[in-house]
Design a protein around this motif. Sequence first.
Motif, mmCIF file in Angstrom:
data_model
loop_
_atom_site.group_PDB
_atom_site.id
_atom_site.type_symbol
_atom_site.label_atom_id
_atom_site.label_comp_id
_atom_site.label_asym_id
_atom_site.label_seq_id
_atom_site.Cartn_x
_atom_site.Cartn_y
_atom_site.Cartn_z
ATOM 1 N N GLY A 47 0.933 -1.582 -0.012
ATOM 2 C CA GLY A 47 0.380 -0.361 -0.280
ATOM 3 C C GLY A 47 0.927 1.054 0.301
ATOM 4 N N GLY A 48 0.710 2.192 -1.018
ATOM 5 C CA GLY A 48 1.327 3.246 -1.019
ATOM 6 C C GLY A 48 2.153 4.535 0.306
ATOM 7 N N ILE A 49 0.437 3.922 0.886
ATOM 8 C CA ILE A 49 0.793 5.424 2.481
ATOM 9 C C ILE A 49 1.898 4.673 3.075
ATOM 10 N N THR A 50 1.202 3.023 2.977
ATOM 11 C CA THR A 50 1.975 2.545 4.164
ATOM 12 C C THR A 50 3.087 2.439 4.035
ATOM 13 N N ILE A 51 3.848 2.053 2.817
ATOM 14 C CA ILE A 51 4.948 2.008 1.977
ATOM 15 C C ILE A 51 5.706 3.373 2.913
ATOM 16 N N GLN A 52 5.138 4.254 2.184
ATOM 17 C CA GLN A 52 5.730 5.336 2.343
ATOM 18 C C GLN A 52 5.953 5.685 3.934
ATOM 19 N N ALA A 53 5.091 5.209 4.932
ATOM 20 C CA ALA A 53 5.236 5.742 6.172
ATOM 21 C C ALA A 53 6.071 4.741 6.783
ATOM 22 N N PHE A 54 6.336 3.484 6.438
ATOM 23 C CA PHE A 54 8.007 2.502 6.977
ATOM 24 C C PHE A 54 9.223 2.909 5.719
#
Length: 168
Positions: A106-113
């Motif tokens: 997931g884009g938002i999720t990958i960015q946060a990690f």
Amino acid sequence: MTVSVFIGTSVDGFIARTNGDLDFLPEGGGEPHGYNEFFASVDALVIGRKTFEAWPYGDKRVVVLSSRPVDLSAAAGGVVEQMAGPPAEIVSRLAASGAHHLYVDGGITIQAFLRAGLVHHLIITRVPVLIGDGVPLFGTLPRDVRLRHVATRHYPSGLVQSEYQVEP
Ligand SMILES: NC(=O)c1ccc[n+]([C@@H]2O[C@H](COP(=O)([O-])OP(=O)(O)OC[C@H]3O[C@@H](n4cnc5c(N)ncnc54)[C@H](OP(=O)(O)O)[C@@H]3O)[C@@H](O)[C@H]2O)c1
């Protein structure tokens, strides 16, 4: 603990159209490009709520991230649970429960990690199309994230897959 990303994007870097459509990705995942082998190597998927609503994940432990109640009964098979909070806490909880290899999606999720410095391994498969607009894979960062190129593979249908280690 190893945290990996394995994702398909348009050449201009989008993982879905703005309306969530994935019609620009090859049907059925396209020709074999290592996904099944990668999937077999992970202990748990950590996915954003929007990806959970859009994507079937088969028979694996799935952790859906959301700050609101999610109807987990929509999941087909597998063991699905919900978590919320800073990515570092999520990784610690999963490590404590015995997971060794996480697949973050997931884009938002990958960015946060990525912003939290928690991703070790990126495998990005570019699909030969430009779609102009959509849900981006990458976003803003507090500082540069240095990558070590591991390999780039190309496939007859035009998929180009690059694999990177994130420098510590
Ligand atoms: N091309 C591909 O290979 C590929 C792969 C995966 C997904 N996709 C597509 O990408 C789209 C979804 O990506 P996206 O960037 O829009 O969203 P996403 O990362 O799937 O989901 C974002 C949501 O996850 C929740 N979340 C993330 N981190 C959290 C945390 N630490 N704590 C609590 N909640 C957290 C939040 O949900 P709440 O708002 O509920 O709090 C946030 O709004 C879908 O269209 C999907 O089909 C494509």
